[in-house]
Scaffold this motif. Structure first.
Motif, mmCIF file in Angstrom:
data_model
loop_
_atom_site.group_PDB
_atom_site.id
_atom_site.type_symbol
_atom_site.label_atom_id
_atom_site.label_comp_id
_atom_site.label_asym_id
_atom_site.label_seq_id
_atom_site.Cartn_x
_atom_site.Cartn_y
_atom_site.Cartn_z
ATOM 1 N N SER A 228 0.843 -1.178 0.000
ATOM 2 C CA SER A 228 0.000 0.000 0.000
ATOM 3 C C SER A 228 0.891 1.246 0.000
ATOM 4 C CB SER A 228 -0.881 -0.063 1.247
ATOM 5 O OG SER A 228 -1.644 1.084 1.364
ATOM 6 N N THR A 248 -1.347 6.861 6.268
ATOM 7 C CA THR A 248 -2.556 7.098 5.490
ATOM 8 C C THR A 248 -2.276 6.985 4.004
ATOM 9 O OG1 THR A 248 -4.294 8.687 4.951
ATOM 10 C CG2 THR A 248 -2.167 9.618 5.516
ATOM 11 N N LEU A 330 -5.213 -1.808 13.812
ATOM 12 C CA LEU A 330 -4.357 -2.958 14.109
ATOM 13 C C LEU A 330 -2.941 -2.512 14.444
ATOM 14 C CD1 LEU A 330 -5.612 -5.111 11.137
ATOM 15 C CD2 LEU A 330 -6.325 -5.256 13.522
ATOM 16 N N TYR A 333 0.058 -2.859 11.476
ATOM 17 C CA TYR A 333 -0.067 -2.350 10.113
ATOM 18 C C TYR A 333 0.237 -0.861 10.117
ATOM 19 C CZ TYR A 333 -1.623 -1.445 5.439
ATOM 20 O OH TYR A 333 -1.637 -1.065 4.141
HETATM 21 C C1 ANZ Z 1 -7.107 8.543 6.348
HETATM 22 C C2 ANZ Z 1 -8.114 8.061 5.391
HETATM 23 C C3 ANZ Z 1 -9.126 8.765 4.776
HETATM 24 C C4 ANZ Z 1 -7.918 6.720 5.085
HETATM 25 C C5 ANZ Z 1 -9.967 8.114 3.880
HETATM 26 C C6 ANZ Z 1 -8.708 6.017 4.201
HETATM 27 C C7 ANZ Z 1 -9.742 6.733 3.619
HETATM 28 P P1 ANZ Z 1 -4.803 0.275 2.894
HETATM 29 O O1 ANZ Z 1 -5.256 0.765 1.567
HETATM 30 O O2 ANZ Z 1 -5.388 -1.058 3.251
HETATM 31 O O3 ANZ Z 1 -3.332 0.350 3.072
HETATM 32 N N1 ANZ Z 1 -5.120 2.523 8.369
HETATM 33 C C8 ANZ Z 1 -3.821 2.820 8.441
HETATM 34 N N2 ANZ Z 1 -3.208 2.078 9.375
HETATM 35 C C9 ANZ Z 1 -4.141 1.271 9.890
HETATM 36 C C10 ANZ Z 1 -4.117 0.289 10.917
HETATM 37 N N3 ANZ Z 1 -3.000 -0.006 11.588
HETATM 38 N N4 ANZ Z 1 -5.269 -0.358 11.219
HETATM 39 C C11 ANZ Z 1 -6.407 -0.046 10.563
HETATM 40 N N5 ANZ Z 1 -6.486 0.886 9.610
HETATM 41 C C12 ANZ Z 1 -5.369 1.536 9.259
HETATM 42 O O4 ANZ Z 1 -5.470 1.240 3.990
HETATM 43 C C13 ANZ Z 1 -4.822 2.379 4.412
HETATM 44 C C14 ANZ Z 1 -5.813 3.172 5.223
HETATM 45 O O5 ANZ Z 1 -6.241 2.362 6.315
HETATM 46 C C15 ANZ Z 1 -5.196 4.416 5.794
HETATM 47 O O6 ANZ Z 1 -5.637 5.578 5.100
HETATM 48 C C16 ANZ Z 1 -5.843 4.511 7.161
HETATM 49 O O7 ANZ Z 1 -7.012 5.261 6.925
HETATM 50 C C17 ANZ Z 1 -6.184 3.107 7.517
HETATM 51 F F1 ANZ Z 1 -10.930 8.758 3.306
HETATM 52 O O8 ANZ Z 1 -6.174 7.460 6.471
HETATM 53 B B1 ANZ Z 1 -6.711 6.205 5.882
#
Ligand code: ANZ
Length: 806
Positions: A228, A248, A330, A333
């Motif tokens: 990712s 993110t 988690l 991750y």
């Molecule tokens: C802000 C955000 C805004 C996100 C949005 C997503 C959508 P993938 O694609 O699977 O890599 N994330 C990061 N670390 C995490 C963790 N340890 N446990 C659970 N969720 C976690 O997913 C990356 C997205 O999963 C990241 O981007 C974070 O949420 C979340 F409109 O950040 B996101």
């Protein structure tokens, strides 16, 4: 007329063994390494699923031998494993002894199926001469900083006094319990060996592109690795020195962040929890102790969390944001921390609704007070306003990057590989823990480190393996009197299967194994790698195949093997289901035992039937009727052989049928289309029957060669019946001639006034005059000509006769 499969099959199995017919050769420039996923020699013996993949590889091996390849087609035993350990604990038997018994049983079953394995090459992962090298590879991983000890959560059952593998843990009513006895299971930190497979994430991903593997398996591996591309963004904690790094993929949504969520296991949780929030936080952490990770990720499950009492400051707008912990984040991750954007992320949205947290939108669209996950122009986002997602991410990273608030970052879902098991029946780690807390490896020259003989394997009650009870084995004293203790963990079953395809190459005729670093070994690796065809069950799509690729890539990097991938072509065979269409299982009573089929119908019939059921990859129900038909067809072949006159001058009658069969079967086998290849053999036999007991002998021989791949015993019998002195396997694969591939007879249509009235079956290139004559004389045409005048005759050679009458 039926043949006696019992007499024939045993006779030829004995002959093959005595004459070493399937010995691996080394005299051709072409090689084929054809590999089966080796079995775990369980006490139950072989089931009918095993012969499916094994027959497929056997067919290809037999074909390649006849095509003049050097063929390596080995088998061995994945002989360490949990069922043996459990059986030993329950019965007091020694796993080393009963495993050998099971192996003998498996081997005799495989021999009864007529597989053309080179049994000289046989390996057994639980044999010290084999696991010496498993231990050696572990030592190299350690020396290259790819193995280390870490405090890791394991599944602990206090009632059973033991640690359980994930496969032994069930989730019932959201709680983890042991599969045996349904006792509660909790996570407990223990020092464990971990292999850093994550260091190979990028190589493991990139390597997939060069492999001839099913797309579905490649996709499963890609998802498992889970690359990712995103960024880490820093959020400073209000009035405190700590900084929280979040991972993110959506830096563009930074103006929509409403709160921050840490994984409950995050190292900052304790310091960032205010005194009055401590009880609630502690209670929450306890409540998720027995939730599996899968449960925590499941989007359909309710999310829960608690507020820590502290805040961070959003670096782009100085907004104060509360810090929470929640089960859905988690620990391993990304950074174990997320910036929550409830307006545009599903999980954050549900969480915000549940806990009445604010929700704002930074992407224009019809929000309807719901989560909005579509792309669109950014709003309420100062320097990002007006941009779409892709450009906004780039812009955000550029602006925040300059201020050292954001850095591009790639995350992988792949975790390091937990490599310790608290078991007796596995490879001992060649490791000593000294009283001064240092660790050392057993000297390479002293490998293998064998397992102590134990009368009665018992769990240790402390979470350590039963080896912790064997003090004579456990205690080590060095020459200076320093005391040490051997590692009590053993390696997981995956270890031995990570390199067994190299093990076969190391295995020598005298039963010993070459040193993996020797020049001879290197020459053999150079000749035989990569494996040309690997067939096995879909259940190994991820773990075994990923672990083996990891070790192989490591061995490539340290120059032990000359290729960067172990298995060039991979195929997953489908399952054989019970006659009722469901998975075979003891409890359903729908298990078919191959031993019984070999008795009743013969191994040839079983092999032929399993290949004729349908495409190799399909999972299909067993049918006794189908098996009966396979056997009947073999009898039909046998009858033909007995009653036919083999002629030495070609009368031409079987030219088309024979050459077409050879061409099609050869092509179909290249594509592993076994069921359609068998149909071609059947078509040929039908043509032979039509041919009134006379077959040109070279064609019959060619047929027997093709048949020998599927039904080797019968084919060998019929081959020797023709007076041959050597196995059919040593003969050359038949050729076909292009010129015979066109059928001599063709069909010419006869039309009267544009309407089809008859079809003439004539020799190709029959003259126009003759065609006209035959057409006019045809009984179906004559009525339309009676009392009429033919005014036009159009004749197209080999195609049509068209008569116009009035
Ligand atoms: C802000 C955000 C805004 C996100 C949005 C997503 C959508 P993938 O694609 O699977 O890599 N994330 C990061 N670390 C995490 C963790 N340890 N446990 C659970 N969720 C976690 O997913 C990356 C997205 O999963 C990241 O981007 C974070 O949420 C979340 F409109 O950040 B996101």
């Amino acid at each position: 007329m039926e043949f006696s499969h019992k007499a024939i099959e045993q006779k030829w199995q004995k002959y093959w063994e005595e004459n070493k017919v399937f010995k691996t050769t080394n005299n051709s420039s072409k090689k084929a390494y054809i590999l089966d996923m080796f079995p775990y020699p369980s006490g139950m013996g072989l089931h009918v699923g095993h012969p499916k993949g094994y027959t497929a590889t056997d067919i290809i091996s037999r074909m390649r031998r006849m095509q003049g390849y050097d063929v390596l087609h080995p088998i061995g035993w994945d002989a360490f494993g949990l069922p043996a350990e459990q059986y030993a604990i329950q019965t007091g038997n020694d796993p080393a002894i009963f495993t050998l018994k099971n192996i003998d049983h498996f081997r005799s079953q495989l021999k009864a199926l007529g597989f053309s394995y080179d049994y000289v090459k046989e390996v057994n992962t639980s044999d010290p001469s084999y696991f010496k090298t498993t231990q050696w590879i572990f030592e190299q991983l350690y020396k290259h900083d790819l193995a280390e000890m870490r405090e890791v959560d394991v599944n602990w059952s206090a009632d059973l006094g033991t640690v359980l593998a994930n496969e032994e843990v069930l989730v019932i009513d959201g709680k983890m319990v042991s599969e045996r006895g349904h006792f509660p299971v909790v996570k407990k930190p223990m020092k464990q060996w971990v292999l850093k497979i994550t260091n190979y994430a990028e190589k493991l991903l990139a390597g997939l592109d060069e492999l001839d593997w099913p797309d579905s398996v490649k996709e499963l591996q890609r998802n498992w690795i889970g690359k990712s591309v995103g960024a880490e963004i820093k959020f400073a904690v209000e009035n405190r020195p700590e900084i929280i790094d979040v991972f993110t993929t959506r830096a563009d949504t930074i103006f929509g962040v409403e709160y921050i969520v840490l994984a409950p296991e995050h190292p900052l949780v304790d310091v960032l929890t205010t005194a009055d929030n401590k009880p609630a936080v502690a209670e929450f952490i306890k409540s998720i102790e027995n939730k599996t990770e899968l449960d925590r990720q499941d989007t359909s499950k309710e999310k829960s969390g608690v507020f820590l009492g502290t805040y961070v400051i959003n670096p782009v707008n100085n907004k104060k944001l509360p810090i929470w912990i929640a089960d859905y984040v988690l620990p391993f991750y990304g950074t174990g921390a997320v910036m929550a954007v409830p307006g545009h992320d599903e999980r954050d949205f549900t969480f915000a609704i549940k806990y009445h947290l604010p929700i704002s939108y930074v992407i224009a669209g019809e929000h309807h007070n719901n989560v909005y996950v579509k792309d669109g122009k950014h709003i309420n986002s100062e320097f990002l306003n007006g941009l779409d997602t892709k450009s906004a991410i780039e812009k955000a990273l550029e602006v925040l990057g300059k201020k050292n608030i954001a850095t591009p970052k790639v995350s992988y879902k792949l975790r390091d590989w937990l490599f310790s098991r608290q078991r007796y029946w596995g490879e001992p780690f060649p490791v000593i823990h000294w009283e001064d807390d240092s660790i050392s490896l057993v000297d390479e020259n002293d490998l293998p480190l064998t397992l102590p003989k134990v009368d009665n394997i018992k769990p240790s009650q402390t979470g350590e393996s039963p080896l912790a009870n064997v003090s004579e084995w456990l205690t080590v004293v060095d020459s200076m009197g320093k005391k040490g203790r051997r590692e009590t963990n053993t390696m997981p079953q995956w270890a031995g299967s990570c390199w067994y395809y190299l093990g076969y190459l190391l295995k020598q005729e005298d039963g010993t194994m070459l040193d993996i670093q020797s020049a001879e070994a290197h020459a053999l690796f150079k000749k035989w790698l990569p494996v040309n065809l690997y067939i096995g069950g879909q259940e190994h799509a991820v773990l075994h195949l990923l672990y083996a690729r990891f070790w192989h890539k490591f061995l490539y990097d340290i120059k032990v093997v000359p290729t960067s991938e172990p298995f060039f072509k991979l195929v997953n065979q489908g399952m054989i289901l019970g006659e009722d269409g469901t998975k075979m299982s003891k409890s359903k009573g729908n298990i078919i035992n191959p031993d019984n089929i070999i008795q009743s119908h013969g191994a040839d019939a079983l092999r032929l039937y399993e290949m004729f059921m349908g495409p190799l990859e399909a999972s299909l129900p067993w049918s006794t009727k189908g098996l009966d038909s396979a056997r009947k067809w073999l009898d039909r072949v046998y009858r033909l052989a007995k009653n036919t006159n083999f002629i030495t001058v070609n009368d031409g009658t079987l030219d088309y049928a024979y050459h077409t069969m050879v061409k099609k079967v050869s092509e179909m086998l290249e594509n592993l289309n076994f069921n359609t290849a068998i149909s071609q053999l059947m078509v040929f036999i039908n043509a032979c029957y039509k041919n009134e007991e006379q077959i040109y002998q070279p064609y019959w021989k060619g047929f027997l060669k093709l048949l020998s791949c599927f039904a080797p015993h019968l084919a060998e019998e019929l081959w020797f019946m023709l007076g041959h002195q050597h196995s059919i396997s040593l003969s050359a694969w038949p050729d076909y001639e292009e010129k015979f591939l066109v059928l001599d007879k063709i069909v010419v249509a006869v039309q009267v006034n544009g309407k089809l009235r008859a079809k003439l079956e004539v020799k190709k290139d029959t003259s126009e005059d003759e065609l006209l004559m035959l057409a006019k004389q045809h009984s179906n045409v004559q009525p339309y000509l009676e009392n009429r005048q033919i005014i036009k005759e159009i004749i197209v050679k080999n195609k049509i006769v068209n008569l116009v009458v009035k």
